[in-house]
Design a protein around this motif. Structure first.
Motif, PDB file in Angstrom:
ATOM      1  N   ASP A  13     -18.828  20.401 -17.980  1.00 15.53           N
ATOM      2  CA  ASP A  13     -19.592  21.650 -17.981  1.00 15.53           C
ATOM      3  C   ASP A  13     -19.139  22.618 -16.900  1.00 15.53           C
ATOM      4  OD1 ASP A  13     -21.205  20.833 -20.122  1.00 15.53           O
ATOM      5  OD2 ASP A  13     -22.518  19.704 -18.768  1.00 15.53           O
ATOM      6  N   GLY A  14     -18.029  22.321 -16.233  1.00 15.99           N
ATOM      7  CA  GLY A  14     -17.512  23.218 -15.199  1.00 15.99           C
ATOM      8  C   GLY A  14     -17.109  22.450 -13.949  1.00 15.99           C
ATOM      9  N   LEU A  15     -15.911  22.726 -13.450  1.00 13.00           N
ATOM     10  CA  LEU A  15     -15.379  21.979 -12.315  1.00 13.00           C
ATOM     11  C   LEU A  15     -15.073  22.866 -11.115  1.00 13.00           C
ATOM     12  CD1 LEU A  15     -12.679  19.685 -14.018  1.00 13.00           C
ATOM     13  CD2 LEU A  15     -15.028  19.060 -13.399  1.00 13.00           C
ATOM     14  N   ALA A  16     -15.296  22.293  -9.945  1.00 15.61           N
ATOM     15  CA  ALA A  16     -14.688  22.779  -8.715  1.00 15.61           C
ATOM     16  C   ALA A  16     -13.531  21.818  -8.473  1.00 15.61           C
ATOM     17  CB  ALA A  16     -15.682  22.729  -7.553  1.00 15.61           C
ATOM     18  N   ASN A  37     -16.644  19.204  -2.227  1.00 14.66           N
ATOM     19  CA  ASN A  37     -18.003  18.786  -2.560  1.00 14.66           C
ATOM     20  C   ASN A  37     -19.027  19.842  -2.171  1.00 14.66           C
ATOM     21  OD1 ASN A  37     -17.920  16.378  -3.940  1.00 14.66           O
ATOM     22  ND2 ASN A  37     -17.684  15.146  -2.106  1.00 14.66           N
ATOM     23  N   GLN A  38     -18.795  20.504  -1.039  1.00 17.83           N
ATOM     24  CA  GLN A  38     -19.718  21.540  -0.607  1.00 17.83           C
ATOM     25  C   GLN A  38     -19.733  22.698  -1.607  1.00 17.83           C
ATOM     26  OE1 GLN A  38     -21.827  21.280   1.911  1.00 17.83           O
ATOM     27  NE2 GLN A  38     -22.708  23.274   1.386  1.00 17.83           N
ATOM     28  N   ILE A  39     -18.538  23.075  -2.083  1.00 17.92           N
ATOM     29  CA  ILE A  39     -18.441  24.134  -3.098  1.00 17.92           C
ATOM     30  C   ILE A  39     -19.156  23.710  -4.377  1.00 17.92           C
ATOM     31  CG2 ILE A  39     -16.825  25.316  -4.648  1.00 17.92           C
ATOM     32  CD1 ILE A  39     -14.806  25.265  -2.294  1.00 17.92           C
ATOM     33  N   GLU A  43     -22.438  25.548  -6.086  1.00 16.74           N
ATOM     34  CA  GLU A  43     -22.264  26.253  -7.362  1.00 16.74           C
ATOM     35  C   GLU A  43     -22.669  25.405  -8.567  1.00 16.74           C
ATOM     36  OE1 GLU A  43     -18.339  27.978  -7.498  1.00 16.74           O
ATOM     37  OE2 GLU A  43     -18.499  28.745  -5.458  1.00 16.74           O
ATOM     38  N   LYS A  44     -23.248  24.234  -8.277  1.00 14.14           N
ATOM     39  CA  LYS A  44     -23.753  23.342  -9.329  1.00 14.14           C
ATOM     40  C   LYS A  44     -22.645  22.965 -10.332  1.00 14.14           C
ATOM     41  CE  LYS A  44     -28.584  24.766  -9.044  1.00 14.14           C
ATOM     42  NZ  LYS A  44     -28.417  25.468  -7.749  1.00 14.14           N
ATOM     43  N   ARG A  81     -12.215   5.839  -3.671  1.00 12.66           N
ATOM     44  CA  ARG A  81     -13.105   5.782  -2.509  1.00 12.66           C
ATOM     45  C   ARG A  81     -13.585   7.163  -2.076  1.00 12.66           C
ATOM     46  NH1 ARG A  81      -9.473   1.743   1.326  1.00 12.66           N
ATOM     47  NH2 ARG A  81      -9.411  -0.041  -0.102  1.00 12.66           N
ATOM     48  N   LEU A  82     -12.928   8.214  -2.556  1.00 10.50           N
ATOM     49  CA  LEU A  82     -13.302   9.560  -2.148  1.00 10.50           C
ATOM     50  C   LEU A  82     -14.635   9.958  -2.785  1.00 10.50           C
ATOM     51  CD1 LEU A  82      -9.901  11.469  -2.434  1.00 10.50           C
ATOM     52  CD2 LEU A  82     -11.032  10.694  -0.344  1.00 10.50           C
ATOM     53  N   PRO A  83     -15.446  10.701  -2.052  1.00 11.27           N
ATOM     54  CA  PRO A  83     -16.772  11.083  -2.565  1.00 11.27           C
ATOM     55  C   PRO A  83     -16.710  12.297  -3.486  1.00 11.27           C
ATOM     56  CG  PRO A  83     -16.474  11.945  -0.368  1.00 11.27           C
ATOM     57  CD  PRO A  83     -15.235  11.137  -0.670  1.00 11.27           C
TER      58      PRO A  83
END
Length: 311
Positions: A13-16, A37-39, A43-44, A81-83
């Motif tokens: 549904d949309g990626l950063a 992750n912050q972005i 921006e949901k 392992r990356l969040p």
């Protein structure tokens, strides 16, 4: 994190998203993941790394082809392992390399992956011949409806932490600092093969390792304190990386031999992983086998002292 290696059938549904080879999956990449992750949170969107295999310089047969910090399997484990929500992997090809940056963003990022926000690594370029840069990406993003921002560089101890920086640390034998910036213990994996049994004759039997990833970056030649993972068990040992100038005039290729302490089982043909912890000495040519044996005894003493201090 979900690993996706068939992006043709991937929907969202949309990626950063950010792009890179991410060799080593080190602290710099973890910092990039935090920014992404912050972005995504603001921006949901879902967060994703887009990566390739093999290394683009290898596919393009460029003069400089970097030795790899990770095999494909190692890279997968570390990426998981990356969040982040997704790691998207696709084959790097001549066709991809010939795409202009605009076409790459339109066909791959916009139409196939539904990217809404593209985070560009501080030194990353993509598109044919890497001719275009961040300002171009911003312009194309405006046309395509993709917001483009540039990531902050990650620095530690006044060093910019990058894959090439860590390779340089390995090349000079600074395994301790390399491990610190990787945030894990650097290792190689392979199959134990038959050698000349010279170590066994000197009282130091070794496992000769044929690497799974032939283009793997090895630490600078010399003796190391290591952990050997054999049959699922971690054992202390010492390893020698390099040619064998005292035996073969130094004309052979670089190899790895591991002496596993308090272990005498037959493991020919079996898989082994070797984790590098501390460099003990540089490669050296010895006058004869007696002097070589004396040096190995000294290596053993130093390595065991190292492990005694780790308890």
């Amino acid at each position: 994190m979900e690993f996706i290696d068939e992006i043709e059938n991937f929907s969202n549904d949309g990626l950063a998203l950010t792009i890179g080879f991410f060799d080593g999956v080190h602290l710099g990449h973890a910092y990039l993941a935090d920014q992404l992750n912050q972005i995504a949170k603001e921006e949901k969107l879902k967060s994703a790394f887009l990566t390739f295999w093999p290394h683009p310089r290898i596919v393009l047969n460029e003069p400089y082809k970097p030795k790899l910090l990770n095999s494909l399997e190692e890279k997968k484990v570390l990426m998981e392992r990356l969040p982040i929500d997704y790691c998207l992997q696709t084959d790097f090809s001549i066709e991809i390399s010939n795409l202009l940056a605009y076409d790459f963003m339109k066909k791959l990022l916009k139409e196939r992956l539904n990217v809404k926000h593209l985070l560009i690594g501080y030194d990353h370029r993509f598109g044919k011949n890497r001719e275009e840069g961040f300002d171009d990406y911003c312009q194309y993003g405006e046309e395509l409806g993709i917001k483009v921002t540039q990531a902050e560089v990650f620095m530690k101890d006044n060093f910019t932490i990058s894959s090439s920086f860590i390779r340089n640390l390995l090349n000079v034998g600074d395994i301790r600092l390399a491990n610190q910036y990787l945030n894990y213990t650097y290792s190689v994996s392979g199959t134990v093969i038959e050698g000349e049994h010279l170590g066994n004759k000197m009282g130091y039997p070794t496992a000769n390792v044929s690497l799974d990833e032939k283009n793997k970056c090895l630490p600078q030649s010399g003796a190391y304190a290591v952990k050997a993972i054999v049959r699922g068990t971690s054992r202390n040992g010492m390893a020698y990386v390099g040619t064998r100038p005292s035996v073969t005039n130094g004309n052979e290729t670089i190899g790895i031999e591991v002496n596993i302490f308090d272990f005498n089982e037959n493991i020919y043909g079996e898989k082994i992983s070797v984790e590098f912890l501390e460099r003990i000495r540089a490669q050296k040519r010895f006058a004869d086998i007696a002097e070589l044996k004396e040096a190995i005894a000294s290596d053993e003493k130093k390595v065991k002292e190292f492990f005694s201090k780790c308890v």
